[in-house]
Design a protein around this motif. Sequence first.
Motif, mmCIF file in Angstrom:
data_model
loop_
_atom_site.group_PDB
_atom_site.id
_atom_site.type_symbol
_atom_site.label_atom_id
_atom_site.label_comp_id
_atom_site.label_asym_id
_atom_site.label_seq_id
_atom_site.Cartn_x
_atom_site.Cartn_y
_atom_site.Cartn_z
ATOM 1 N N VAL A 122 53.452 -12.942 -25.002
ATOM 2 C CA VAL A 122 54.522 -13.566 -24.222
ATOM 3 C C VAL A 122 55.771 -12.741 -24.480
ATOM 4 O O VAL A 122 56.092 -12.444 -25.630
ATOM 5 C CB VAL A 122 54.743 -15.035 -24.649
ATOM 6 N N ALA A 123 56.460 -12.360 -23.406
ATOM 7 C CA ALA A 123 57.697 -11.581 -23.523
ATOM 8 C C ALA A 123 58.873 -12.485 -23.175
ATOM 9 O O ALA A 123 58.841 -13.184 -22.167
ATOM 10 C CB ALA A 123 57.655 -10.383 -22.582
ATOM 11 N N LEU A 124 59.912 -12.447 -24.024
ATOM 12 C CA LEU A 124 61.069 -13.320 -23.814
ATOM 13 C C LEU A 124 62.366 -12.529 -23.779
ATOM 14 O O LEU A 124 62.512 -11.510 -24.451
ATOM 15 C CB LEU A 124 61.146 -14.356 -24.940
ATOM 16 N N THR A 125 63.300 -13.047 -22.997
ATOM 17 C CA THR A 125 64.628 -12.465 -22.872
ATOM 18 C C THR A 125 65.637 -13.591 -22.676
ATOM 19 O O THR A 125 65.273 -14.769 -22.640
ATOM 20 C CB THR A 125 64.687 -11.447 -21.714
ATOM 21 N N GLY A 126 66.877 -13.208 -22.532
ATOM 22 C CA GLY A 126 67.949 -14.169 -22.299
ATOM 23 C C GLY A 126 69.256 -13.414 -22.193
ATOM 24 O O GLY A 126 69.265 -12.183 -22.149
ATOM 25 N N THR A 127 70.337 -14.135 -22.173
ATOM 26 C CA THR A 127 71.633 -13.472 -22.160
ATOM 27 C C THR A 127 71.801 -12.751 -23.500
ATOM 28 O O THR A 127 71.168 -13.128 -24.494
ATOM 29 C CB THR A 127 72.775 -14.486 -21.996
#
Length: 193
Positions: A122-127
Amino acid sequence: MAAFGWGAVAAQTPPEARRVDAARLMNELMSGRGIGGEFTLTDARGKRVRLADFRGRLVLLYFGFTTCPDVCPTDLYEIAQAIRALGTDGDGVQPIFITLDPQRDTREVIGAYVASFHPRFVALTGTPSRVGAVAKAYRVFFEKVPVPGSSTYTIDHAAFTYLIDAKGKYLGIFPPGTPSERIAAILRDEVRR
């Protein structure tokens, strides 16, 4: 402190104080005190994902960036190989990649990147501020570093793989370059508990 990382603080801190900070960080990582915690970020499909979504499975949590030339792809490969080596026990392990470069690592980029290692990543990102808050909770040092003679940058970062138990609690770290055999042996013991 810079919103993007801890680099501004590190650059202004005398060498003696940095050594004390490094020793304190290693003590925290080894003891587990004050490391980790719940977070919410966005996956490659645009869905909000919480650490709590993975309760019931061990989590291997890795912070990096997709244009990393060496340590990130090496460690992600070893994580993927460890999960494959576990066979059906690997179903109890969730690998997660959190980008430290949300400006360049779009959802599409991180999704394709992690899929090249293992389909269950699972790949996650955000500000930048949200990613920075998660990195700070896990004591991940990172900073944007300009590439000399170029208009681009790289990311200098700590490269630990964090092991989170099935209840969401920090268990420990694998240092950079830990071979898949070692990761798999520890995971097998944890999955079967």
